[in-house]
Design an enzyme around this catalytic site. Structure first.
Site, PDB file in Angstrom:
ATOM      1  N   ARG A  92       0.819  -1.224   0.000  1.00  0.00           N
ATOM      2  CA  ARG A  92       0.000   0.000   0.000  1.00  0.00           C
ATOM      3  C   ARG A  92       0.854   1.277   0.000  1.00  0.00           C
ATOM      4  O   ARG A  92       0.483   2.282   0.602  1.00  0.00           O
ATOM      5  CB  ARG A  92      -0.953   0.037   1.192  1.00  0.00           C
ATOM      6  CG  ARG A  92      -2.042  -1.010   1.161  1.00  0.00           C
ATOM      7  CD  ARG A  92      -2.963  -0.829  -0.040  1.00  0.00           C
ATOM      8  NE  ARG A  92      -4.152  -1.634   0.069  1.00  0.00           N
ATOM      9  CZ  ARG A  92      -4.235  -2.905  -0.315  1.00  0.00           C
ATOM     10  NH1 ARG A  92      -3.204  -3.515  -0.855  1.00  0.00           N
ATOM     11  NH2 ARG A  92      -5.375  -3.554  -0.202  1.00  0.00           N
ATOM     12  N   SER A 137     -10.846  -0.473   2.662  1.00  0.00           N
ATOM     13  CA  SER A 137     -10.134  -0.741   3.922  1.00  0.00           C
ATOM     14  C   SER A 137      -9.711   0.584   4.548  1.00  0.00           C
ATOM     15  O   SER A 137      -9.039   1.374   3.895  1.00  0.00           O
ATOM     16  CB  SER A 137      -8.862  -1.549   3.677  1.00  0.00           C
ATOM     17  OG  SER A 137      -9.144  -2.769   3.079  1.00  0.00           O
ATOM     18  N   GLU A 173      -4.925   3.206   6.353  1.00  0.00           N
ATOM     19  CA  GLU A 173      -4.487   3.083   4.956  1.00  0.00           C
ATOM     20  C   GLU A 173      -4.892   4.363   4.219  1.00  0.00           C
ATOM     21  O   GLU A 173      -4.247   4.797   3.275  1.00  0.00           O
ATOM     22  CB  GLU A 173      -5.190   1.877   4.332  1.00  0.00           C
ATOM     23  CG  GLU A 173      -4.716   1.577   2.935  1.00  0.00           C
ATOM     24  CD  GLU A 173      -5.712   0.761   2.141  1.00  0.00           C
ATOM     25  OE1 GLU A 173      -6.447   1.349   1.330  1.00  0.00           O
ATOM     26  OE2 GLU A 173      -5.731  -0.456   2.328  1.00  0.00           O
TER      27      GLU A 173
HETATM   28  N1  EPU Z   1     -11.678 -11.303   8.714  1.00  0.00           N
HETATM   29  C1  EPU Z   1     -12.469 -11.448   9.825  1.00  0.00           C
HETATM   30  N2  EPU Z   1     -13.407 -10.482  10.081  1.00  0.00           N
HETATM   31  C2  EPU Z   1     -13.559  -9.403   9.288  1.00  0.00           C
HETATM   32  C3  EPU Z   1     -12.726  -9.245   8.167  1.00  0.00           C
HETATM   33  C4  EPU Z   1     -11.783 -10.211   7.903  1.00  0.00           C
HETATM   34  O1  EPU Z   1     -12.358 -12.412  10.565  1.00  0.00           O
HETATM   35  O2  EPU Z   1     -14.423  -8.578   9.576  1.00  0.00           O
HETATM   36  C5  EPU Z   1     -10.716 -12.363   8.394  1.00  0.00           C
HETATM   37  C6  EPU Z   1     -11.191 -13.171   7.191  1.00  0.00           C
HETATM   38  O3  EPU Z   1     -12.025 -14.228   7.573  1.00  0.00           O
HETATM   39  C7  EPU Z   1      -9.905 -13.663   6.596  1.00  0.00           C
HETATM   40  C8  EPU Z   1      -8.937 -12.529   6.898  1.00  0.00           C
HETATM   41  O4  EPU Z   1      -9.494 -11.792   7.985  1.00  0.00           O
HETATM   42  O5  EPU Z   1      -9.453 -14.809   7.242  1.00  0.00           O
HETATM   43  C9  EPU Z   1      -8.682 -11.623   5.714  1.00  0.00           C
HETATM   44  O6  EPU Z   1      -9.860 -10.996   5.268  1.00  0.00           O
HETATM   45  P1  EPU Z   1     -10.085 -10.554   3.751  1.00  0.00           P
HETATM   46  O7  EPU Z   1      -9.872 -11.716   2.853  1.00  0.00           O
HETATM   47  O8  EPU Z   1     -11.387  -9.848   3.631  1.00  0.00           O
HETATM   48  O9  EPU Z   1      -8.889  -9.573   3.423  1.00  0.00           O
HETATM   49  P2  EPU Z   1      -8.227  -8.403   4.265  1.00  0.00           P
HETATM   50  O10 EPU Z   1      -6.830  -8.799   4.584  1.00  0.00           O
HETATM   51  O11 EPU Z   1      -9.113  -7.998   5.375  1.00  0.00           O
HETATM   52  C10 EPU Z   1      -7.128  -7.195   2.224  1.00  0.00           C
HETATM   53  C11 EPU Z   1      -7.120  -5.833   1.596  1.00  0.00           C
HETATM   54  C12 EPU Z   1      -8.384  -5.590   0.798  1.00  0.00           C
HETATM   55  C13 EPU Z   1      -8.474  -6.662  -0.280  1.00  0.00           C
HETATM   56  C14 EPU Z   1      -8.471  -8.030   0.404  1.00  0.00           C
HETATM   57  C15 EPU Z   1      -8.425  -9.143  -0.603  1.00  0.00           C
HETATM   58  C16 EPU Z   1      -5.771  -4.447   3.053  1.00  0.00           C
HETATM   59  C17 EPU Z   1      -5.760  -3.330   4.027  1.00  0.00           C
HETATM   60  N3  EPU Z   1      -6.982  -4.813   2.609  1.00  0.00           N
HETATM   61  O12 EPU Z   1      -8.191  -7.225   3.170  1.00  0.00           O
HETATM   62  O13 EPU Z   1      -8.233  -4.336   0.155  1.00  0.00           O
HETATM   63  O14 EPU Z   1      -9.630  -6.508  -1.069  1.00  0.00           O
HETATM   64  O15 EPU Z   1      -7.299  -8.176   1.229  1.00  0.00           O
HETATM   65  O16 EPU Z   1      -7.166  -9.181  -1.179  1.00  0.00           O
HETATM   66  O17 EPU Z   1      -4.722  -4.953   2.678  1.00  0.00           O
HETATM   67  C18 EPU Z   1      -8.741  -2.021   0.197  1.00  0.00           C
HETATM   68  O18 EPU Z   1      -7.520  -1.839   0.208  1.00  0.00           O
HETATM   69  O19 EPU Z   1      -9.569  -1.069   0.196  1.00  0.00           O
HETATM   70  C19 EPU Z   1      -9.245  -3.390   0.208  1.00  0.00           C
HETATM   71  C20 EPU Z   1     -10.525  -3.677   0.278  1.00  0.00           C
END
Ligand code: EPU
Length: 343
Positions: free
Chosen positions: A174, A247, A339
């Site tokens: 990021r 995010s 972010e």
């Molecule tokens: N999780 C939870 N509860 C929640 C959210 C997530 O338990 O409310 C757990 C999920 O079950 C999973 C893990 O956390 O095991 C990761 O969740 P998710 O796959 O939704 O991805 P993330 O790491 O929360 C990142 C990016 C997103 C991107 C997704 C998919 C960042 C800050 N965010 O989210 O990016 O879409 O991965 O690659 O790196 C953005 O930057 O605006 C954005 C949406």
């Protein structure tokens, strides 16, 4: 160059926060390569003296939170008119050059349609491709920096145009040179290095689970685009319904000791490579998911997203973000960082 004073920024930020800017300059940068004509508007901007005071470059405002009226100039690239994309085949790759003002999702759609593969996983990301490069957006195992070949920009401090190779762009999680040197560069075009054949990227666990065996063999780039779009809209608020910046926090990177401590207590805790934790999981586990404070809420399907429940202010968003940050720190000893760029 369109210059307006005392303008509302409500439609210039996806949170939908209603603040004013002292000045908004919209530039119509035609063409997508330095060799083409079309930088007259940037020259006018440089000569206007507008950059002597505070200024900020905004794409579609999908990663910015205004907490007060902006006492300076907001510079935007006019995104109306024909999308300009050029494809060149060389060395077994497809090089797609695109104007920075194009919307990321339009670029992905164009690439898929024209047989240029490698960014399908970035489907349905809001904002312009220029802004995507600034913050090196990533989703479902692909970061834009992975496929950037070249970035053309105007160095607003020096008043010169420059072309940067990917290795000069300091891409990280990021972040990029353009984010680190905030305000120095106005990106005008980007060249992506894509592939002529489709190879699904299934490194993201949740995606791999979704695209199971048989489907995988038949998966097309268009099919992948559909799957990604569906997943995104299941987890994130629809922009036409609720304002947000996706995010709000970055996924935090922590020490080995913190990982060990947390894993000994929470065996189901998600952990990415490089000791990166899931901020969404931490916020969820701390009990914030779906909660709201006045006009700001924590999205019920993804705790990483703060959203505008109706006419909220940027300060209200920051207040909730701080409360979450303090609570997560007290419960897990992990510091969350936004972010989103807060102004
Ligand atoms: N999780 C939870 N509860 C929640 C959210 C997530 O338990 O409310 C757990 C999920 O079950 C999973 C893990 O956390 O095991 C990761 O969740 P998710 O796959 O939704 O991805 P993330 O790491 O929360 C990142 C990016 C997103 C991107 C997704 C998919 C960042 C800050 N965010 O989210 O990016 O879409 O991965 O690659 O790196 C953005 O930057 O605006 C954005 C949406």
């Amino acid at each position: 160059m369109d210059v307006r004073y005392n303008q509302s920024l409500k439609d210039c930020n996806t949170f939908g926060v209603d603040v004013q800017a002292r000045c908004v300059v919209r530039l119509d940068v035609k063409g997508s390569a330095l060799s083409e004509r079309g930088h007259e508007e940037v020259e006018q901007l440089l000569e206007s003296g507008a950059l002597r005071d505070a200024y900020v470059v905004v794409g579609k405002g999908s990663n910015i939170l205004f907490t007060h009226d902006y006492d300076g100039t907001v510079i935007m690239l006019e995104s109306s008119g024909k999308q300009e994309l050029h494809v060149v085949d060389a060395d077994g790759c497809r090089y797609v050059t695109v104007g920075a003002k194009c919307l990321t999702d339009d670029v992905v759609a164009y690439c898929v349609e024209h047989g240029c593969f490698g960014i399908e996983n970035l489907s349905a990301i809001p904002g312009t491709i220029g802004a995507a490069v600034v913050q090196n957006v990533g989703a479902y195992g692909v970061e834009i920096g992975d496929v950037v070949e070249r970035v053309e920009a105007v160095d607003l401090k020096k008043g010169t145009v420059c072309a940067l190779r990917a290795e000069d762009c300091r891409f990280g999680y990021r972040t990029s040179l353009f984010k680190q040197c905030n305000g120095q560069y106005l990106i005008t075009s980007i060249t992506l290095r894509l592939k002529p054949s489709f190879q699904p990227v299934l490194t993201y666990k949740a995606l791999a689970e979704r695209v199971s065996g048989e489907q995988h063999a038949d998966m097309t780039a268009l099919g992948m685009r559909d799957v990604i779009t569906q997943i995104r809209w299941q987890k994130l608020p629809r922009p036409e319904q609720y304002g947000s910046a996706g995010s709000f926090f970055k996924n935090p990177v922590v020490s080995d000791e913190v990982v060990e401590q947390l894993l000994s207590k929470y065996t189901d805790m998600p952990l990415y490579a490089g000791n990166k934790l899931s901020a969404g999981w931490l916020i969820d586990k701390a009990g914030w998911k779906g909660r709201s404070r006045g006009r700001v809420g924590v999205w019920p399907q993804q705790a990483l997203v703060l959203y505008n429940r109706g006419s909220c202010t940027g300060t209200e968003v920051v207040d909730l973000a701080m409360a979450i940050t303090e609570d997560v720190y007290s419960k897990f000893n992990v510091s969350l960082e936004p972010e989103v760029i807060i102004l």
